[in-house]
Motif scaffolding. Sequence first.
Motif, mmCIF file in Angstrom:
data_model
loop_
_atom_site.group_PDB
_atom_site.id
_atom_site.type_symbol
_atom_site.label_atom_id
_atom_site.label_comp_id
_atom_site.label_asym_id
_atom_site.label_seq_id
_atom_site.Cartn_x
_atom_site.Cartn_y
_atom_site.Cartn_z
ATOM 1 N N UNK A 1 0.822 -1.208 0.000
ATOM 2 C CA UNK A 1 0.000 0.000 0.000
ATOM 3 C C UNK A 1 0.860 1.264 0.000
ATOM 4 N N UNK A 2 2.029 1.179 -0.616
ATOM 5 C CA UNK A 2 2.917 2.335 -0.679
ATOM 6 C C UNK A 2 2.721 3.140 -1.947
ATOM 7 N N UNK A 3 3.243 4.351 -1.944
ATOM 8 C CA UNK A 3 3.192 5.195 -3.139
ATOM 9 C C UNK A 3 4.129 4.637 -4.205
ATOM 10 N N UNK A 4 4.020 5.162 -5.408
ATOM 11 C CA UNK A 4 4.831 4.659 -6.519
ATOM 12 C C UNK A 4 6.327 4.847 -6.270
ATOM 13 N N UNK A 5 6.692 5.869 -5.501
ATOM 14 C CA UNK A 5 8.108 6.117 -5.228
ATOM 15 C C UNK A 5 8.594 5.434 -3.946
ATOM 16 N N UNK A 6 7.769 4.559 -3.376
ATOM 17 C CA UNK A 6 8.105 3.975 -2.075
ATOM 18 C C UNK A 6 9.063 2.783 -2.093
ATOM 19 N N UNK A 7 9.153 1.964 -3.159
ATOM 20 C CA UNK A 7 9.974 0.744 -3.068
ATOM 21 C C UNK A 7 11.414 0.946 -2.609
ATOM 22 N N UNK A 8 12.193 1.893 -3.168
ATOM 23 C CA UNK A 8 13.577 2.014 -2.693
ATOM 24 C C UNK A 8 13.670 2.471 -1.242
ATOM 25 N N UNK A 9 12.690 3.227 -0.781
ATOM 26 C CA UNK A 9 12.712 3.710 0.599
ATOM 27 C C UNK A 9 12.356 2.572 1.552
ATOM 28 N N UNK A 10 11.369 1.768 1.186
ATOM 29 C CA UNK A 10 11.062 0.579 1.978
ATOM 30 C C UNK A 10 12.272 -0.356 2.023
ATOM 31 N N UNK A 11 12.936 -0.525 0.888
ATOM 32 C CA UNK A 11 14.108 -1.412 0.834
ATOM 33 C C UNK A 11 15.220 -0.906 1.752
ATOM 34 N N UNK A 12 15.465 0.400 1.727
ATOM 35 C CA UNK A 12 16.510 0.974 2.576
ATOM 36 C C UNK A 12 16.167 0.796 4.047
ATOM 37 N N UNK A 13 14.911 1.056 4.399
ATOM 38 C CA UNK A 13 14.505 0.902 5.791
ATOM 39 C C UNK A 13 14.593 -0.553 6.231
ATOM 40 N N UNK A 14 14.202 -1.479 5.350
ATOM 41 C CA UNK A 14 14.295 -2.899 5.680
ATOM 42 C C UNK A 14 15.725 -3.294 6.004
ATOM 43 N N UNK A 15 16.660 -2.774 5.222
ATOM 44 C CA UNK A 15 18.075 -3.067 5.475
ATOM 45 C C UNK A 15 18.502 -2.503 6.827
ATOM 46 N N UNK A 16 18.075 -1.287 7.132
ATOM 47 C CA UNK A 16 18.429 -0.667 8.398
ATOM 48 C C UNK A 16 17.828 -1.390 9.587
#
Length: 288
Positions: A9-24
């Motif tokens: 349910x993220x915005x279109x620009x959300x995947x890289x930010x979710x990925x970065x947060x997941x790594x953190x």
Amino acid sequence: MKVSLFTAYGALNSPPIFDALAKGITESGDTVVYNDRDADVAVIWSILFAGRMEPNKDVYADFKARGKPVVVIEVGQLRRGITWRLGINAVNNSGTFPKPPHENTKRWDKFNIPLKPWRESGMFDYVVIATQRQDSMQWHGLPPTEKWVVQWIDAIKRYSNRPIVVRPHPRDYLTDLTYVSYKHPDTLISTPKSINDKDRMDFPSLLEKTHLVINWSSGPAVESIINGVPVLVSEDSFAHSVSTDSITQIDNPSKPDRKYWCEKMAYTEWYEEELAEGEPWRLLKEHL
């Protein structure tokens, strides 16, 4: 701790930010799962429960009902499209954010944003009422925006003769501005205009002619303070600690020191690489 990222349910620009947060999160020793309600913490994209993000409303309500925290990612205000806000249960001052460990952290310097001196406005500079979207959770429990605006115009006219400008949110499709114009035909409407491909609007040019900005709890108040324009806001606003206290002070608004305020704001937003390194999550986790 088991952390569920609701990437569906993220915005279109959300995947890289979710990925970065997941790594953190993983770097910090916690477990990441996806779109799973059987978790200790939910991470959702925005509290604007509309369009692609509408299902987040149910996720938010479900976790809150079970006494579990919801971490909200939102596009940053300081470096829009480059930094990302990360808070617990909200994206404004009603949420929980990490605090600077001391007054001189110097994190603000990472944003490379000039803090303009307080404006010395002229007697005919505007009082601007900057609205926000009433379909956002930030507006929950408040009246329709057009009625809120009219109430503020009535109040302004009791204490000041300055011209009044209403600045609608760029993506507000609900506010009835004809109602505002009918009630106060001498009020100006400033229609937002885009100035680049980073979703930046022409608000700074309006601030160059503005005496004070009235806002509930959204980005224009932060932008005003950075540009040296006093504000009058609610307790839910990030700008509340540097706000004017009352409409009675409209012609002589507060212009406090903003140094520590800047440092606190710097701990609400993070660059993508910082999310991946894990420091934002480790600081936030202290409050979960």
